[in-house]
Design a protein around this motif. Structure first.
Motif, mmCIF file in Angstrom:
data_model
loop_
_atom_site.group_PDB
_atom_site.id
_atom_site.type_symbol
_atom_site.label_atom_id
_atom_site.label_comp_id
_atom_site.label_asym_id
_atom_site.label_seq_id
_atom_site.Cartn_x
_atom_site.Cartn_y
_atom_site.Cartn_z
ATOM 1 N N GLU A 36 0.820 -1.218 0.000
ATOM 2 C CA GLU A 36 0.000 0.000 0.000
ATOM 3 C C GLU A 36 0.853 1.266 0.000
ATOM 4 O O GLU A 36 0.533 2.244 -0.688
ATOM 5 C CB GLU A 36 -0.926 -0.001 1.219
ATOM 6 C CG GLU A 36 -1.818 1.216 1.305
ATOM 7 C CD GLU A 36 -2.767 1.160 2.492
ATOM 8 O OE1 GLU A 36 -3.715 1.965 2.503
ATOM 9 O OE2 GLU A 36 -2.573 0.323 3.401
ATOM 10 N N GLY A 37 1.955 1.284 0.752
ATOM 11 C CA GLY A 37 2.780 2.479 0.877
ATOM 12 C C GLY A 37 3.786 2.685 -0.235
ATOM 13 O O GLY A 37 4.480 3.689 -0.254
ATOM 14 N N GLY A 38 3.871 1.745 -1.158
ATOM 15 C CA GLY A 38 4.815 1.897 -2.259
ATOM 16 C C GLY A 38 5.551 0.606 -2.550
ATOM 17 O O GLY A 38 5.319 -0.422 -1.904
ATOM 18 N N PRO A 39 6.461 0.649 -3.521
ATOM 19 C CA PRO A 39 7.195 -0.551 -3.935
ATOM 20 C C PRO A 39 8.002 -1.159 -2.794
ATOM 21 O O PRO A 39 8.506 -0.456 -1.914
ATOM 22 C CB PRO A 39 8.135 -0.038 -5.029
ATOM 23 C CG PRO A 39 7.548 1.245 -5.485
ATOM 24 C CD PRO A 39 6.832 1.826 -4.300
ATOM 25 N N ARG A 40 8.110 -2.469 -2.815
ATOM 26 C CA ARG A 40 8.863 -3.211 -1.802
ATOM 27 C C ARG A 40 9.667 -4.322 -2.468
ATOM 28 O O ARG A 40 9.244 -4.907 -3.461
ATOM 29 C CB ARG A 40 7.930 -3.854 -0.773
ATOM 30 C CG ARG A 40 7.116 -2.885 0.021
ATOM 31 C CD ARG A 40 7.953 -2.182 1.036
ATOM 32 N NE ARG A 40 7.128 -1.247 1.794
ATOM 33 C CZ ARG A 40 7.593 -0.558 2.813
ATOM 34 N NH1 ARG A 40 8.835 -0.673 3.189
ATOM 35 N NH2 ARG A 40 6.806 0.272 3.452
ATOM 36 N N ARG A 41 10.782 -4.638 -1.849
ATOM 37 C CA ARG A 41 11.585 -5.778 -2.274
ATOM 38 C C ARG A 41 11.082 -7.031 -1.563
ATOM 39 O O ARG A 41 10.399 -6.956 -0.542
ATOM 40 C CB ARG A 41 13.051 -5.525 -1.951
ATOM 41 C CG ARG A 41 13.592 -4.326 -2.727
ATOM 42 C CD ARG A 41 15.017 -4.046 -2.376
ATOM 43 N NE ARG A 41 15.858 -5.085 -2.981
ATOM 44 C CZ ARG A 41 17.170 -5.027 -3.030
ATOM 45 N NH1 ARG A 41 17.802 -4.005 -2.510
ATOM 46 N NH2 ARG A 41 17.865 -5.996 -3.581
ATOM 47 N N SER A 85 5.215 -3.644 -6.913
ATOM 48 C CA SER A 85 4.309 -2.545 -6.560
ATOM 49 C C SER A 85 2.911 -2.862 -7.072
ATOM 50 O O SER A 85 2.725 -3.652 -8.004
ATOM 51 C CB SER A 85 4.812 -1.214 -7.109
ATOM 52 O OG SER A 85 4.921 -1.261 -8.513
ATOM 53 N N LEU A 86 1.936 -2.244 -6.431
ATOM 54 C CA LEU A 86 0.539 -2.442 -6.826
ATOM 55 C C LEU A 86 0.245 -1.730 -8.136
ATOM 56 O O LEU A 86 0.730 -0.623 -8.380
ATOM 57 C CB LEU A 86 -0.403 -1.882 -5.750
ATOM 58 C CG LEU A 86 -0.455 -2.619 -4.425
ATOM 59 C CD1 LEU A 86 -1.304 -1.848 -3.427
ATOM 60 C CD2 LEU A 86 -0.995 -4.029 -4.606
ATOM 61 N N THR A 87 -0.560 -2.355 -8.945
ATOM 62 C CA THR A 87 -1.111 -1.711 -10.134
ATOM 63 C C THR A 87 -2.387 -0.987 -9.705
ATOM 64 O O THR A 87 -2.861 -1.181 -8.575
ATOM 65 C CB THR A 87 -1.472 -2.760 -11.199
ATOM 66 O OG1 THR A 87 -2.516 -3.596 -10.669
ATOM 67 C CG2 THR A 87 -0.271 -3.616 -11.605
ATOM 68 N N PRO A 88 -2.971 -0.189 -10.574
ATOM 69 C CA PRO A 88 -4.269 0.409 -10.220
ATOM 70 C C PRO A 88 -5.308 -0.666 -9.866
ATOM 71 O O PRO A 88 -6.103 -0.475 -8.937
ATOM 72 C CB PRO A 88 -4.654 1.190 -11.471
ATOM 73 C CG PRO A 88 -3.331 1.591 -12.063
ATOM 74 C CD PRO A 88 -2.431 0.387 -11.819
ATOM 75 N N LEU A 89 -5.274 -1.800 -10.562
ATOM 76 C CA LEU A 89 -6.205 -2.888 -10.238
ATOM 77 C C LEU A 89 -5.924 -3.422 -8.834
ATOM 78 O O LEU A 89 -6.850 -3.631 -8.044
ATOM 79 C CB LEU A 89 -6.085 -4.015 -11.264
ATOM 80 C CG LEU A 89 -6.994 -5.222 -11.071
ATOM 81 C CD1 LEU A 89 -8.464 -4.815 -11.160
ATOM 82 C CD2 LEU A 89 -6.669 -6.285 -12.116
ATOM 83 N N GLY A 90 -4.669 -3.633 -8.503
ATOM 84 C CA GLY A 90 -4.304 -4.107 -7.172
ATOM 85 C C GLY A 90 -4.659 -3.085 -6.106
ATOM 86 O O GLY A 90 -5.156 -3.431 -5.032
ATOM 87 N N ARG A 91 -4.434 -1.819 -6.405
ATOM 88 C CA ARG A 91 -4.760 -0.753 -5.453
ATOM 89 C C ARG A 91 -6.264 -0.698 -5.194
ATOM 90 O O ARG A 91 -6.691 -0.355 -4.087
ATOM 91 C CB ARG A 91 -4.241 0.588 -5.997
ATOM 92 C CG ARG A 91 -4.246 1.673 -4.975
ATOM 93 C CD ARG A 91 -3.285 2.784 -5.324
ATOM 94 N NE ARG A 91 -1.883 2.449 -5.115
ATOM 95 C CZ ARG A 91 -1.284 2.351 -3.939
ATOM 96 N NH1 ARG A 91 -1.953 2.578 -2.844
ATOM 97 N NH2 ARG A 91 -0.013 2.056 -3.838
#
Length: 122
Positions: A36-41, A85-91
């Motif tokens: 939710e807060g941004g890209p993660r490894r 990272s989330l896509t708009p669909l994931g978000r």
């Protein structure tokens, strides 16, 4: 840079861990929350998701990528670096996950009682 993920993000008392329904699989909703807060490894995701094996987390991420919920970006660096990272669909799942977490919080005692009663049956 985004803040570090808490290792207690999904502790045993978290309503998300007893959610009676799943989005995709057991871990997808939790991955959505982690991103939710941004890209993660991958290693960052492992901190709050310490109960999931690396193999299952990798399978979950691949399934989410296949379904268009996340994107995987591999940087051309040495050593290699990959972020999810989330896509708009994931978000768009964030609202659903929030509603499900609220429902679980409101009904946590009932869920646990029902599960205990079921387990106690002969």
């Amino acid at each position: 840079m985004t803040a570090s993920l808490s290792p207690d993000m999904f502790d045993a008392a978290c309503p998300t861990t007893v959610m009676p329904f799943q989005i995709g699989d057991k871990w997808t909703a939790m991955v959505v929350l982690c991103l939710e807060g941004g890209p993660r490894r991958f290693t960052e995701l492992r901190v709050p998701l310490r109960r999931v094996t690396p193999k299952v987390l990798a399978e979950t991420l691949r399934s989410m990528e296949r379904d268009g919920l996340i994107v995987r970006f591999a940087y051309d660096e040495n050593p290699p670096r990959v972020e999810y990272s989330l896509t708009p669909l994931g978000r768009s799942l964030l609202t659903l996950v929030a509603a499900a977490r609220t429902w679980c919080s409101e009904h946590l005692d009932e869920l646990l009682e029902a599960r205990a009663a079921f387990a106690a049956r002969p």
